[in-house]
Design a protein around this motif. Structure first.
Motif: not given
Length: 317
Positions: A180-182, A173-178, A233, A153
């Protein structure tokens, strides 16, 4: 004549001694007794006497609390234990779930190495945000070194920054991606629990056999979530990367389907006005309704304009 082995002396504790050896407070020990988590002590004259079993039980409770169990669930587990049903399978299941879900190993990085990875210029704000996100972890007593839970990462972040992406954009971007992944992880767990684990965990606490079988099933299913996400993905990236390339090269890509959702950026002042008008929770519905109304109005205007033009043409003819 063979000598008989000497009997081991029985360890006895006063409540203060038990608290000292277990790490619990006297108040906590008494609270555990009141809740039925700890057996009552033996009465010797005017004093209460605790034994090795009490100390073992306190350590067992502390271990289960560390694993995230509530006192209510611990009581159920301990009652099952006292009834002759072992805790080995349950604790094995807990260890399997709480164990690492990746083969990646954590690494360490010095502050100098970290600065070099990101252009050589120290950025205290970016480091603080990375620590908040868990990308970096501080090491007690070592101000110049960090633990890196996921070197992959951190390497991705370094590559994006080298390509010109600002650190603030990367963290956002990481906050948003996290998030969605959660959501994906939560849905996968709900799906597998409904169709797989319900048969093992349908009663509380599970039997030794059921807990052991559930732990084995976790080991089998653990890689499936990542494999599914990787495949989906890759499919999505291929589809959307092609559309983006066609757009930027001027080629007309395939029209979006009716069910496809598309993001549209609105000016901040527009969003603030909508929030003040209908509230943040109703903003999306309001914008969708306003857009639909505008589309309908323009469609009616276009039809009326066509009808008017047709009428004028007939009159001239």
């Amino acid at each position: 004549m063979s000598e008989q082995p000497l009997a081991q002396p029985v360890t006895q504790y006063r409540i203060e001694d038990l608290a000292h050896h277990s790490g619990a407070t006297v108040r906590t020990i008494r609270a555990y007794q009141d809740r039925g988590l700890l057996p009552k002590p033996e009465r010797r004259g005017r004093a209460n006497v605790y034994g090795s079993s009490h100390l073992a039980r306190l350590r067992q409770i502390a271990d289960l609390l560390d694993r995230g169990y509530t006192l209510a669930s611990i009581k159920e587990l301990l009652e099952a234990w006292d009834a002759g049903r072992g805790l080995g399978g349950v604790l094995g299941l807990v260890a399997e779930v709480q164990g690492p879900w990746t083969d990646e190993e954590a690494a360490r990085i010095t502050r100098t190495e970290l600065d070099e990875k990101f252009g050589g210029k120290p950025d205290e704000e970016a480091v603080a945000e990375a620590v908040e996100l868990g990308v970096l972890e501080r090491i007690p007593g070592r101000d110049d070194e960090f633990l890196v839970p996921s070197p992959q990462e951190l390497a991705v972040a370094a590559e994006l920054h080298a390509a010109g992406v600002p650190l603030s954009a990367i963290s956002g971007h990481l906050r948003e991606l996290r998030g969605q992944v959660e959501h994906i992880a939560s849905r996968f767990l709900e799906f597998t629990t409904e169709h797989v684990f319900a048969r093992y965990l349908g009663h509380r606490p599970p039997t030794e056999t059921d807990a052991a079988e559930a732990a084995s099933m976790v080991r089998r299913l653990r890689p499936l979530a990542q494999q599914t996400v990787d495949a989906e993905l890759a499919r999505a990236m291929r589809t959307f990367a092609t559309r983006h390339l066609q757009h930027h090269l001027g080629a007309e890509g395939p029209p979006p389907t009716d069910s496809e959702r598309r993001s549209v950026a609105l000016p901040p002042e527009t969003m603030r006005a909508v929030h003040s008008l209908v509230g943040q929770e109703h903003a999306a519905a309001f914008i969708a309704a306003a857009t639909e109304r505008e589309v309908q109005a323009r469609t009616l205007d276009a039809l009326a304009s066509k009808a008017d033009n047709s009428k004028q043409f007939d009159q001239k003819a």
